[in-house]
Scaffold this motif. Structure first.
Motif, PDB file in Angstrom:
ATOM      1  N   GLY A  69      -8.996 -20.993  14.179  1.00 50.08           N
ATOM      2  CA  GLY A  69      -8.218 -20.470  14.782  1.00 50.08           C
ATOM      3  C   GLY A  69      -7.271 -19.272  14.105  1.00 50.08           C
ATOM      4  O   GLY A  69      -6.308 -18.845  14.573  1.00 50.08           O
ATOM      5  N   GLN A  70      -8.105 -18.748  13.237  1.00 48.59           N
ATOM      6  CA  GLN A  70      -7.678 -17.560  12.317  1.00 48.59           C
ATOM      7  C   GLN A  70      -7.664 -16.590  13.249  1.00 48.59           C
ATOM      8  O   GLN A  70      -8.636 -16.177  13.874  1.00 48.59           O
ATOM      9  CB  GLN A  70      -8.427 -17.482  11.119  1.00 48.59           C
ATOM     10  N   GLN A  71      -6.783 -15.523  12.969  1.00 48.10           N
ATOM     11  CA  GLN A  71      -6.550 -14.458  13.677  1.00 48.10           C
ATOM     12  C   GLN A  71      -7.234 -13.081  12.817  1.00 48.10           C
ATOM     13  O   GLN A  71      -6.777 -13.082  11.560  1.00 48.10           O
ATOM     14  CB  GLN A  71      -5.422 -13.862  14.364  1.00 48.10           C
ATOM     15  N   THR A  72      -8.339 -12.356  13.235  1.00 48.74           N
ATOM     16  CA  THR A  72      -8.743 -11.463  12.227  1.00 48.74           C
ATOM     17  C   THR A  72      -8.173 -10.132  12.683  1.00 48.74           C
ATOM     18  O   THR A  72      -7.913  -9.830  13.888  1.00 48.74           O
ATOM     19  CB  THR A  72     -10.418 -11.188  12.344  1.00 48.74           C
ATOM     20  N   ASP A  73      -7.591  -9.603  11.583  1.00 45.01           N
ATOM     21  CA  ASP A  73      -7.109  -8.139  11.593  1.00 45.01           C
ATOM     22  C   ASP A  73      -7.762  -7.004  11.918  1.00 45.01           C
ATOM     23  O   ASP A  73      -8.689  -6.928  10.806  1.00 45.01           O
ATOM     24  CB  ASP A  73      -6.072  -7.979  10.859  1.00 45.01           C
ATOM     25  N   ALA A  74      -7.885  -5.977  12.876  1.00 44.33           N
ATOM     26  CA  ALA A  74      -8.849  -4.943  12.664  1.00 44.33           C
ATOM     27  C   ALA A  74      -8.204  -3.972  11.545  1.00 44.33           C
ATOM     28  O   ALA A  74      -7.228  -3.674  11.607  1.00 44.33           O
ATOM     29  CB  ALA A  74      -8.703  -4.335  14.060  1.00 44.33           C
ATOM     30  N   VAL A  75      -9.129  -3.304  10.962  1.00 42.69           N
ATOM     31  CA  VAL A  75      -8.937  -2.459   9.943  1.00 42.69           C
ATOM     32  C   VAL A  75      -8.969  -1.117  10.633  1.00 42.69           C
ATOM     33  O   VAL A  75      -8.128  -0.111  10.335  1.00 42.69           O
ATOM     34  CB  VAL A  75      -9.704  -2.254   8.579  1.00 42.69           C
ATOM     35  N   GLN A  76      -9.817  -0.735  11.358  1.00 42.52           N
ATOM     36  CA  GLN A  76     -10.235   0.500  11.615  1.00 42.52           C
ATOM     37  C   GLN A  76     -11.030   0.438  13.249  1.00 42.52           C
ATOM     38  O   GLN A  76     -11.596  -0.728  13.403  1.00 42.52           O
ATOM     39  CB  GLN A  76     -10.854   1.209  10.856  1.00 42.52           C
ATOM     40  N   SER A 136      -8.257   0.280   1.080  1.00 45.81           N
ATOM     41  CA  SER A 136      -6.902   0.983   1.555  1.00 45.81           C
ATOM     42  C   SER A 136      -6.722   2.392   1.161  1.00 45.81           C
ATOM     43  O   SER A 136      -7.043   2.763   0.009  1.00 45.81           O
ATOM     44  CB  SER A 136      -5.575   0.084   1.394  1.00 45.81           C
ATOM     45  N   SER A 137      -5.669   3.147   1.780  1.00 51.47           N
ATOM     46  CA  SER A 137      -5.565   4.463   1.293  1.00 51.47           C
ATOM     47  C   SER A 137      -4.772   4.454   0.045  1.00 51.47           C
ATOM     48  O   SER A 137      -4.841   5.239  -0.855  1.00 51.47           O
ATOM     49  CB  SER A 137      -4.585   5.272   2.224  1.00 51.47           C
ATOM     50  N   ARG A 138      -3.897   3.391  -0.140  1.00 51.71           N
ATOM     51  CA  ARG A 138      -3.097   3.117  -1.412  1.00 51.71           C
ATOM     52  C   ARG A 138      -3.954   3.077  -2.560  1.00 51.71           C
ATOM     53  O   ARG A 138      -3.706   3.575  -3.686  1.00 51.71           O
ATOM     54  CB  ARG A 138      -2.255   2.074  -1.298  1.00 51.71           C
ATOM     55  N   SER A 139      -4.986   2.459  -2.301  1.00 52.66           N
ATOM     56  CA  SER A 139      -6.023   1.899  -3.463  1.00 52.66           C
ATOM     57  C   SER A 139      -6.915   3.158  -3.835  1.00 52.66           C
ATOM     58  O   SER A 139      -7.149   3.495  -4.954  1.00 52.66           O
ATOM     59  CB  SER A 139      -7.110   0.821  -2.922  1.00 52.66           C
ATOM     60  N   ARG A 140      -7.255   4.092  -2.737  1.00 54.66           N
ATOM     61  CA  ARG A 140      -7.923   5.442  -2.947  1.00 54.66           C
ATOM     62  C   ARG A 140      -7.054   6.464  -3.776  1.00 54.66           C
ATOM     63  O   ARG A 140      -7.409   7.007  -4.458  1.00 54.66           O
ATOM     64  CB  ARG A 140      -8.363   5.948  -1.694  1.00 54.66           C
TER      65      ARG A 140
END
Length: 178
Positions: A69-76, A136-140
């Motif tokens: 029942g986990q919802q997976t989030d789209a990254v892109q 993520s853009s923050r990590s980059r």
């Protein structure tokens, strides 16, 4: 990774056959080509086995996600358009001023699930580094700052060595002139 390595070995085997015979024709040559043909068949069977294992693992992963029942989030996401004008309309609709881009002023009609979207033209698929999409853009940004700081330290050290060498040279010339 194993499947990728197997595919690379298949490509190598086919390339080496072309170099020996001039053309890839597995059934027209004898001798060393039979051994090569045998290796190629073995590699193709290995690729089929690895592909089947990957598909099975993907199906099991999908079932586990559905059952938990986990919802997976789209990254892109990527969208394709039928016409150039549809693309231009979509991009221009999401180009808002910097004031509107603030969270409270972002138009609600442009939100998806209450969140604002960043829209840009996608790069060519052949230039995408798929492995790096998880960062993520923050990590980059942090990695770029770290790299710039290291480069700046290296430049400062080289400048310091240059001045020290020039000072040493001047003192040595002064001492030899006496």
């Amino acid at each position: 990774r194993k499947r990728y390595d197997c595919i690379q070995r298949i490509r190598y085997e086919r390339t080496s056959q072309r170099r020996r015979t001039g053309v890839y024709e597995p059934s027209k040559r004898g001798g060393s080509n039979k051994a090569s043909e045998k290796r190629l068949k073995k590699l193709l069977a290995e690729r089929m086995d690895l592909t089947a294992r990957i598909r099975l693992a993907d199906e099991e992963r999908e079932k586990a996600i559905k059952n938990s029942g986990q919802q997976t989030d789209a990254v892109q996401g990527y969208v394709t358009f039928q016409t150039e004008s549809a693309f231009i309309n979509a991009v221009s609709a999401y180009q808002v001023s910097w004031i509107q881009s603030l969270g409270c002023c972002y138009p609600t009609r442009l939100r998806l699930g209450g969140r604002k979207l960043r829209i840009s033209q996608a790069p060519e698929p052949s230039t995408i580094q798929w492995e790096n999409l998880e960062y993520s853009s923050r990590s980059r940004f942090f990695r770029q700052c770290l790299t710039a700081a290291i480069a700046l330290v290296a430049v400062c050290i080289s400048i310091a060595f240059t001045f020290l060498a020039r000072d040493f040279r001047a003192k040595t010339l002064e001492a030899t002139a006496r």
